[in-house]
Design an enzyme around this catalytic site. Structure first.
Site, short mmCIF file in Angstrom:
data_model
loop_
_atom_site.label_atom_id
_atom_site.label_comp_id
_atom_site.label_asym_id
_atom_site.label_seq_id
_atom_site.Cartn_x
_atom_site.Cartn_y
_atom_site.Cartn_z
N ARG A 59 2.21 -7.74 14.02
CA ARG A 59 1.53 -6.68 13.26
C ARG A 59 0.37 -7.25 12.43
NH1 ARG A 59 6.33 -4.48 10.13
NH2 ARG A 59 4.96 -2.90 9.30
N LYS A 111 0.82 -1.21 0.00
CA LYS A 111 0.00 0.00 0.00
C LYS A 111 0.86 1.27 0.00
CE LYS A 111 -1.29 -0.03 4.94
NZ LYS A 111 0.08 -0.17 5.39
N ARG A 131 13.87 -2.04 8.75
CA ARG A 131 13.11 -1.45 9.85
C ARG A 131 13.11 -2.37 11.05
NH1 ARG A 131 7.42 0.66 7.55
NH2 ARG A 131 6.73 -0.31 9.48
N ARG A 146 12.25 -6.38 2.97
CA ARG A 146 12.11 -4.94 2.71
C ARG A 146 13.32 -4.18 3.27
NH1 ARG A 146 6.60 -1.91 4.22
NH2 ARG A 146 7.12 -2.35 6.39
N ARG A 200 -6.67 2.99 10.99
CA ARG A 200 -6.30 1.61 11.28
C ARG A 200 -7.28 0.98 12.27
NH1 ARG A 200 -0.47 2.04 9.99
NH2 ARG A 200 0.54 0.03 10.17
P1 AMP Z 1 3.48 1.56 9.08
O1 AMP Z 1 4.71 2.20 8.54
O2 AMP Z 1 2.22 2.10 8.47
O3 AMP Z 1 3.54 0.04 9.02
O4 AMP Z 1 3.40 1.96 10.63
C1 AMP Z 1 4.44 1.60 11.54
C2 AMP Z 1 3.92 1.65 12.96
O5 AMP Z 1 3.48 2.98 13.27
C3 AMP Z 1 2.70 0.77 13.24
O6 AMP Z 1 3.06 -0.57 13.50
C4 AMP Z 1 2.12 1.49 14.47
O7 AMP Z 1 2.89 1.22 15.62
C5 AMP Z 1 2.33 2.95 14.11
N1 AMP Z 1 1.19 3.51 13.36
C6 AMP Z 1 1.19 4.00 12.09
N2 AMP Z 1 -0.02 4.43 11.73
C7 AMP Z 1 -0.83 4.21 12.79
C8 AMP Z 1 -2.21 4.42 13.04
N3 AMP Z 1 -3.02 4.93 12.11
N4 AMP Z 1 -2.71 4.07 14.26
C9 AMP Z 1 -1.91 3.55 15.21
N5 AMP Z 1 -0.61 3.31 15.03
C10 AMP Z 1 -0.05 3.63 13.83
#
Ligand code: AMP
Length: 234
Positions: free
Chosen positions: A179, A21, A168, A135, A96
């Site tokens: 996750r 995404k 990461r 990744r 989310r």
């Molecule tokens: P992502 O890069 O989108 O996978 O986000 C990495 C981490 O950031 C997630 O595993 C959450 O810990 C936090 N995070 C990002 N977006 C959100 C959201 N909308 N709500 C809560 N936590 C978030």
């Protein structure tokens, strides 16, 4: 000549971590010249620069858990109020949870807007783990690579900077599984929340990223052309 209504592109992407995404959202944003807003990137920047917010969310992120809905609501609300979002935005990683979906509806309603597109990226779980554990990210510009499908030109280095790519913290297998569970429990119910209310488009992202992006861009172009035709009929 009918008065041309401004087309807007208020867009969200739903999908498990690693479903592609982020890449699709970033390419669509570049194509439409509207901001690609990744809440994960925003939070990671806060952690890297040790802001108040960064200090509060660091541990939660490292465990693959979700940051509190109220913090996320404020972060996104501030960002969507900036002038560059006038024509639209591509939100990647928000909402989310159902509470965040409701918060987004409220934020948009306050400025008489609504969502135009909800893309749902679908992919099989084993493919996800394979993709995520391969990744790699450029720590300088955030560009995302994949050691299987989206390799850098020179091994281990970003194509845009001579900087070593990194993995990461939360892309390690155990955290990836965590996750996934968080996604299934908190984010999947949002698909039902949006069904029938917006233009939901399910994209099979087992395909190559170019194919996935093509499906996404074509969906937007078809909607634009349908609306233009309707306008001309009036
Ligand atoms: P992502 O890069 O989108 O996978 O986000 C990495 C981490 O950031 C997630 O595993 C959450 O810990 C936090 N995070 C990002 N977006 C959100 C959201 N909308 N709500 C809560 N936590 C978030």
């Amino acid at each position: 000549m009918p008065n041309r209504q401004k087309l807007t592109y208020h867009t969200i992407f739903l999908g498990a971590p690693g479903s592609g995404k982020g890449t699709a959202a970033s390419r669509l944003g570049a194509y439409l010249r509207i901001p690609h807003i990744s809440t994960g990137d925003m939070l990671r920047e806060s952690v890297a620069s040790s802001t108040d917010l960064g200090t509060r969310v660091k541990a939660v992120m490292e465990q693959g858990l979700l940051v509190n809905d109220e913090i996320m609501r404020e972060l996104v609300k501030d960002r969507l109020q900036r002038a560059d979002c006038r024509k639209g935005f591509i939100l990647d990683g928000f909402p989310r949870t159902i509470a965040q979906g409701k918060a987004l509806d409220e934020i948009l309603a306050e400025s008489h807007k609504r969502l135009d597109f909800v893309f749902v990226m679908e992919i099989e779980e084993n493919a996800l783990v394979r993709r995520l554990s391969n990744r790699r990210i450029c720590p300088q510009c955030g560009r995302v690579y994949n050691l299987i499908g989206l390799k850098p030109r020179q091994e281990g280095l970003c194509d845009d900077h001579p900087v070593a790519l990194i993995q990461r913290e939360d892309d390690r297998e155990e955290t990836i599984r965590k996750r996934m569970t968080v996604y299934r429990e908190n984010t999947l119910p949002l698909i039902e929340y949006y069904r029938n209310r917006y233009l939901i488009v399910t994209v099979n992202s087992d395909a190559t990223i170019d194919k996935t992006v093509e499906v996404v861009v074509n969906t937007v172009l078809e909607r634009d052309s349908t609306l233009r035709k309707k306008e001309e009929e009036v």
